[in-house]
Design a protein around this motif. Structure first.
Motif, PDB file in Angstrom:
ATOM      1  N   TYR A 118      -1.178  28.829   7.026  1.00 48.91           N
ATOM      2  CA  TYR A 118      -1.692  27.985   6.000  1.00 48.91           C
ATOM      3  C   TYR A 118       0.399  27.031   4.931  1.00 48.91           C
ATOM      4  CZ  TYR A 118      -6.010  28.611   4.902  1.00 48.91           C
ATOM      5  OH  TYR A 118      -7.713  28.865   5.221  1.00 48.91           O
ATOM      6  N   GLU A 119       0.420  25.740   5.906  1.00 51.30           N
ATOM      7  CA  GLU A 119       1.115  25.362   5.375  1.00 51.30           C
ATOM      8  C   GLU A 119       1.014  23.340   3.973  1.00 51.30           C
ATOM      9  OE1 GLU A 119       3.194  23.903   9.114  1.00 51.30           O
ATOM     10  OE2 GLU A 119       3.574  22.097   7.906  1.00 51.30           O
ATOM     11  N   ALA A 120       1.830  23.759   3.476  1.00 52.72           N
ATOM     12  CA  ALA A 120       1.535  21.987   1.979  1.00 52.72           C
ATOM     13  C   ALA A 120       3.439  21.675   2.453  1.00 52.72           C
ATOM     14  CB  ALA A 120       1.508  23.012   1.065  1.00 52.72           C
ATOM     15  N   PRO A 128      -2.487  18.357  -0.080  1.00 50.14           N
ATOM     16  CA  PRO A 128      -1.960  18.262   0.859  1.00 50.14           C
ATOM     17  C   PRO A 128      -1.442  19.596   1.899  1.00 50.14           C
ATOM     18  CG  PRO A 128      -0.268  17.036  -0.435  1.00 50.14           C
ATOM     19  CD  PRO A 128      -1.287  16.993  -1.377  1.00 50.14           C
ATOM     20  N   ILE A 129      -2.517  20.268   2.216  1.00 53.29           N
ATOM     21  CA  ILE A 129      -2.441  21.567   2.446  1.00 53.29           C
ATOM     22  C   ILE A 129      -3.179  21.579   3.952  1.00 53.29           C
ATOM     23  CG2 ILE A 129      -3.551  24.045   2.342  1.00 53.29           C
ATOM     24  CD1 ILE A 129      -3.609  23.466  -0.835  1.00 53.29           C
ATOM     25  N   TRP A 130      -1.595  22.650   4.904  1.00 53.41           N
ATOM     26  CA  TRP A 130      -3.423  21.856   6.916  1.00 53.41           C
ATOM     27  C   TRP A 130      -3.052  23.846   6.605  1.00 53.41           C
ATOM     28  CZ3 TRP A 130       1.149  19.234   5.013  1.00 53.41           C
ATOM     29  CH2 TRP A 130       0.944  18.311   4.148  1.00 53.41           C
ATOM     30  N   LYS A 131      -4.146  24.082   7.564  1.00 51.31           N
ATOM     31  CA  LYS A 131      -4.715  25.285   8.522  1.00 51.31           C
ATOM     32  C   LYS A 131      -4.179  25.079   9.464  1.00 51.31           C
ATOM     33  CE  LYS A 131      -8.462  26.239   7.245  1.00 51.31           C
ATOM     34  NZ  LYS A 131     -10.057  26.114   6.685  1.00 51.31           N
ATOM     35  N   GLN A 132      -3.402  26.419   9.561  1.00 49.20           N
ATOM     36  CA  GLN A 132      -3.583  26.556  11.413  1.00 49.20           C
ATOM     37  C   GLN A 132      -4.689  28.088  12.227  1.00 49.20           C
ATOM     38  OE1 GLN A 132       0.161  27.517  13.329  1.00 49.20           O
ATOM     39  NE2 GLN A 132      -0.105  26.148  14.820  1.00 49.20           N
ATOM     40  N   TRP A 139      -4.197  23.032  14.983  1.00 46.77           N
ATOM     41  CA  TRP A 139      -4.658  22.673  13.400  1.00 46.77           C
ATOM     42  C   TRP A 139      -5.228  22.082  12.901  1.00 46.77           C
ATOM     43  CZ3 TRP A 139      -0.789  24.008  10.337  1.00 46.77           C
ATOM     44  CH2 TRP A 139       0.545  23.876  10.536  1.00 46.77           C
ATOM     45  N   VAL A 140      -6.651  22.799  11.960  1.00 49.11           N
ATOM     46  CA  VAL A 140      -8.011  22.305  11.454  1.00 49.11           C
ATOM     47  C   VAL A 140      -7.381  20.991  10.941  1.00 49.11           C
ATOM     48  CG1 VAL A 140      -9.776  22.920  10.548  1.00 49.11           C
ATOM     49  CG2 VAL A 140      -8.184  24.452  11.425  1.00 49.11           C
ATOM     50  N   PHE A 146       4.717  17.029   8.889  1.00 53.07           N
ATOM     51  CA  PHE A 146       3.797  18.198   8.908  1.00 53.07           C
ATOM     52  C   PHE A 146       2.746  18.858   9.625  1.00 53.07           C
ATOM     53  CE2 PHE A 146       5.143  16.862   4.589  1.00 53.07           C
ATOM     54  CZ  PHE A 146       5.806  18.471   3.470  1.00 53.07           C
ATOM     55  N   ALA A 147       2.134  20.348  10.108  1.00 50.98           N
ATOM     56  CA  ALA A 147       1.197  20.245  10.434  1.00 50.98           C
ATOM     57  C   ALA A 147       1.739  20.286  11.824  1.00 50.98           C
ATOM     58  CB  ALA A 147       0.092  20.912   9.937  1.00 50.98           C
ATOM     59  N   LEU A 162       1.378  12.320   7.065  1.00 52.27           N
ATOM     60  CA  LEU A 162       0.059  13.720   6.227  1.00 52.27           C
ATOM     61  C   LEU A 162      -0.486  13.323   6.860  1.00 52.27           C
ATOM     62  CD1 LEU A 162       1.142  13.104   2.545  1.00 52.27           C
ATOM     63  CD2 LEU A 162       2.218  14.652   3.912  1.00 52.27           C
ATOM     64  N   VAL A 201      -6.163  16.992   6.237  1.00 50.47           N
ATOM     65  CA  VAL A 201      -5.460  17.716   5.484  1.00 50.47           C
ATOM     66  C   VAL A 201      -6.917  19.057   5.679  1.00 50.47           C
ATOM     67  CG1 VAL A 201      -4.253  17.197   3.732  1.00 50.47           C
ATOM     68  CG2 VAL A 201      -6.447  17.137   3.187  1.00 50.47           C
ATOM     69  N   SER A 202      -6.229  20.387   4.901  1.00 54.74           N
ATOM     70  CA  SER A 202      -7.018  21.446   5.477  1.00 54.74           C
ATOM     71  C   SER A 202      -6.930  22.527   3.988  1.00 54.74           C
ATOM     72  CB  SER A 202      -7.815  21.919   7.370  1.00 54.74           C
ATOM     73  OG  SER A 202      -5.784  22.349   7.439  1.00 54.74           O
ATOM     74  N   GLY A 203      -6.602  22.350   3.886  1.00 54.16           N
ATOM     75  CA  GLY A 203      -6.891  23.739   2.153  1.00 54.16           C
ATOM     76  C   GLY A 203      -7.565  24.307   2.417  1.00 54.16           C
TER      77      GLY A 203
END
Lengths: 149, 80
Positions: free
Chosen positions: A48-50, A119-123, A132-133, B4-5, B74, B77-79
């Motif tokens: 995860y990154e944010a 703004p959070i990202w999941k790989q 990346w999702v 990001f990402a 951005l 997103v995918s939190g």
């Protein structure tokens, strides 16, 4: 206010204690964990990154919105960053309220809004690569006309 | 400009320092420079944040930048 993010394990019990009181007879907890399968592919771990300062503000806004909607509720959220091994907690939301209806509703509101807007990202890390999702409903509360391309 | 990402991976870095932008340059001009420097930038969908706020659409992109503004791209997103 404490950070919504941690690089290590999330202490769900501590989060529950942070909202508990003898005026709140119901506490609803949502715990998201790292799942082994994604669309039939085997996942080895999640990362995860944010955009941390914006995400902290976003989560604070979501918590404030929940308090406005359910004035008697106390809510808190914590998200993990970096590597999240399979089965471990990636996100936790707790909502305490005098009765369970508000606790369930506030908890659901916070996790749903966090997933769409923060703004959070999941790989996902597979044996043979990474992906990346991205949720197509991202920033649904925001200005869709600003999207690109 | 923060990335990001998937955008960060595509650029091979998490920040682009934009230089040579004229005084009064717009967000759109900053994006043009980013596109020139990161091939395939637009293959990843993104929204733009300015000073940690989402930009309100096309009007936001026509707005002039101020010294020290923080722009960020951005992806979806995918939190959670």
């Amino acid at each position: 206010m404490e950070s919504a993010f941690t690089d290590g394990r999330i202490d769900v019990d501590a989060l529950v204690r942070s909202v508990a009181s003898d005026e709140h007879g119901a506490i609803c907890t949502f715990v998201g964990t790292a799942r082994r399968h994604s669309d039939g592919k085997e996942v080895r771990e999640l990362r995860y990154e944010a955009y941390v300062p914006m995400a902290e503000a976003s989560i604070a806004d979501i918590v404030a919105a929940a308090r406005e909607r359910w004035p008697q509720a106390r809510v808190a959220a914590r998200h993990r960053l970096g590597v999240c091994p399979l089965g471990e907690v990636s996100v936790a939301v707790v909502a305490a309220a005098p009765h369970r209806d508000e606790a369930f509703a506030a908890c659901r509101f916070v996790i749903d809004t966090l997933k769409a807007d923060a703004p959070i990202w999941k790989q996902e890390v597979f044996r043979d690569g990474t992906a990346w999702v991205g949720d197509p409903r991202s920033f649904r509360a925001g200005p869709a006309a600003g999207r690109s391309p | 400009m923060l990335l990001f990402a998937g955008l960060r991976e595509r650029a091979g870095r998490d920040e682009l320092v934009l230089d040579g932008l004229p005084a009064g340059a717009t967000v759109e001009q900053a994006l043009a420079q980013a596109r020139a420097r990161v091939p395939g930038l637009d293959t990843v969908a993104f929204v733009v944040a300015r000073n940690r706020r989402l930009l309100p659409g096309a009007d936001g992109r026509r707005a002039a930048l101020a010294e020290g503004d923080e722009l960020a791209l951005l992806p979806p997103v995918s939190g959670g």
